[in-house]
Design an enzyme around this catalytic site. Structure first.
Site, short mmCIF file in Angstrom:
data_model
loop_
_atom_site.label_atom_id
_atom_site.label_comp_id
_atom_site.label_asym_id
_atom_site.label_seq_id
_atom_site.Cartn_x
_atom_site.Cartn_y
_atom_site.Cartn_z
N SER A 184 -47.66 86.14 33.98
CA SER A 184 -47.61 84.72 34.32
C SER A 184 -46.86 84.42 35.60
O SER A 184 -47.17 83.44 36.27
CB SER A 184 -47.01 83.93 33.16
N HIS A 212 -53.21 83.54 30.92
CA HIS A 212 -53.68 83.25 32.28
C HIS A 212 -54.97 83.97 32.62
O HIS A 212 -55.40 83.96 33.76
CB HIS A 212 -52.58 83.59 33.29
N LYS A 241 -53.98 76.40 29.54
CA LYS A 241 -54.01 76.70 30.96
C LYS A 241 -55.41 76.41 31.51
O LYS A 241 -55.74 75.24 31.66
CB LYS A 241 -53.51 78.11 31.18
C1 LIG Z 1 -47.86 79.68 28.86
C2 LIG Z 1 -47.79 80.98 28.18
C3 LIG Z 1 -47.62 81.04 26.81
C4 LIG Z 1 -47.32 79.83 25.99
O1 LIG Z 1 -48.46 79.10 25.75
P1 LIG Z 1 -48.30 77.56 25.32
O2 LIG Z 1 -49.63 77.23 24.77
O3 LIG Z 1 -47.96 76.83 26.57
O4 LIG Z 1 -47.21 77.51 24.31
C5 LIG Z 1 -47.68 82.26 26.20
N1 LIG Z 1 -47.85 83.38 26.92
C6 LIG Z 1 -47.99 83.37 28.24
C7 LIG Z 1 -48.20 84.63 28.99
C8 LIG Z 1 -47.95 82.16 28.92
O5 LIG Z 1 -48.03 82.12 30.24
#
Ligand SMILES: *Cc1c(COP(=O)(O)O)cnc(C)c1O
Length: 384
Positions: A184, A212, A241
């Protein structure tokens, strides 16, 4: 003198963080569309949203959410196992399983909740969890909740993973390896073919967090698709995302999903995702399937940017510009903001100490001209 020791503790802690440029504050941000934001009275072009396909404001996605509110109301009303399992979950889970090529899928409230629920379902005291050192915080949280012995392997270093599994696997009960598919804060991909081979060789299960990857890599299907030889037991990801909304999922075999639905504590004891979020996710996945050019665009933009700056070719739509100290990075973000760009400074503990960075995220809607203008602005910030 205050006798409120809680408040005194908080104030002291904040002062300490502030002195190190590590105090964070919320800034109300009006996301005008999938690209532009308004913050503190300024209109800025965002390179800091994870809305990679600009679907949070897509007319069909919004319309689906609005229809779901009209039909089912704003909330699920209870945990899914009680009465919160509204019909949209069935449609969403079928769609996710088909996309990932698995027997089944389980939707969770968020990515954080997913990993906090999945990991303790499959590992516990006496078991072993091996995690990439740069994996997302919620993987570590899930591992901690599980009570299993948890160790880190060096980032994307399969030899190190092999060594740890050879050393520690024999005495352990079950073993789970967990990594991000797309990292991320770095935007690089995990070598899932080699990692999955190591897991098979050492009888370890593999969880990949592809928050991602969905909608961006592997033709939009995620990083497991980018490594067709990889066997990923637990394909986890989020709907917050590229899908533009909220919620998360894991795709796996039917028994694995059935066990999660009966035992994962963050599913059993937490209210189901609101109907509008499930409806928006279904509509977002439909847009992804119908518009391959939209799905291809974020990576193309990121690669245009890395070529312009002679950086290693982008592997995802995330490009880190590592500047080192928190203060330097905050200053760089302010310079960009003065030119109309929002590129938020990412500081420890989100990234390791000494690696504060601008994390630049490209989306389908950024034009080539905007990418080029940002590249020029960033060029002036990179130490020669
Ligand atoms: C954003 C993210 C999460 C968390 O997801 P949410 O739905 O925002 O709680 C988990 N793992 C990774 C790698 C992320 O970037």
């Amino acid at each position: 003198m205050t006798t409120d020791t809680l408040t005194a503790f908080a104030a002291g802690k904040l002062a300490e963080l502030d002195a190190k440029s590590l105090k964070r504050t919320l800034k109300p941000t009006h996301r005008l569309d999938g690209l532009w934001v308004e913050r503190e009275g300024r209109r800025l072009l965002s390179f800091s949203c994870n809305d990679y396909l600009n679907l949070s404001h897509h007319p069909a996605v919004k319309a689906a959410a609005i229809r779901a509110v009209d039909t089912y109301g704003v909330g699920a009303g209870a945990a899914r196992l009680i009465t919160g399992d509204h019909p949209l979950f069935t449609a969403l889970e079928a769609r996710l399983a088909a996309l990932k090529g698995t027997q089944a899928a389980c939707v969770f409230g968020s990515g954080y909740l997913a990993n906090a629920g999945i990991i303790p379902t499959f590992a516990g005291p006496g078991d072993l969890i091996v995690v990439d050192e740069l994996a997302h915080s919620c993987i570590w949280a899930g591992a901690k909740l599980s009570g299993a012995e948890t160790i880190a392997f060096a980032h994307n270093d399969v030899a190190d993973l092999e060594r740890l599994l050879a050393e520690r696997r024999p005495g352990a009960g079950r073993a789970l390896v967990a990594t991000d598919g797309v990292f991320s804060m770095d935007g690089d991909l995990a070598p899932l073919d080699a990692i999955s081979a190591a897991c098979l060789a050492h009888d370890a299960w593999l969880l990949v967090d592809d928050a991602h990857g969905l909608g961006v890599v592997g033709g939009g299907a995620g990083s497991a698709r980018a490594f067709p030889d990889a066997r990923v037991d637990l394909q986890m990801g989020t709907l917050s995302k590229a899908a533009g909304g909220y919620g998360a999922y894991v795709c796996a075999s039917q028994p694995v999903v059935d066990l999660l639905k009966t035992r994962a504590r963050t599913l059993v004891y937490s209210t189901g995702l609101p109907p509008a979020s499930a409806a928006a996710a279904i509509a977002a996945l439909e847009v992804m399937a119908a518009e391959p050019e939209r799905v291809a665009a974020p990576l193309t933009k990121a690669q245009r940017f890395t070529r312009a700056l002679n950086l290693p070719l982008a592997q995802s739509c995330i490009v880190p510009i590592v500047l080192g100290e928190a203060e330097t990075t905050l200053a760089a973000a302010r310079v960009l903001e003065d030119q109309g760009f929002l590129a938020v400074a990412i500081r420890p503990p989100t990234v390791p100490a000494g690696t504060a960075r601008l994390r630049i995220a490209f989306t389908a809607g950024h034009t080539d001209a905007e990418v080029d203008r940002l590249a020029e602005a960033v060029r002036r910030l990179i130490p020669a």
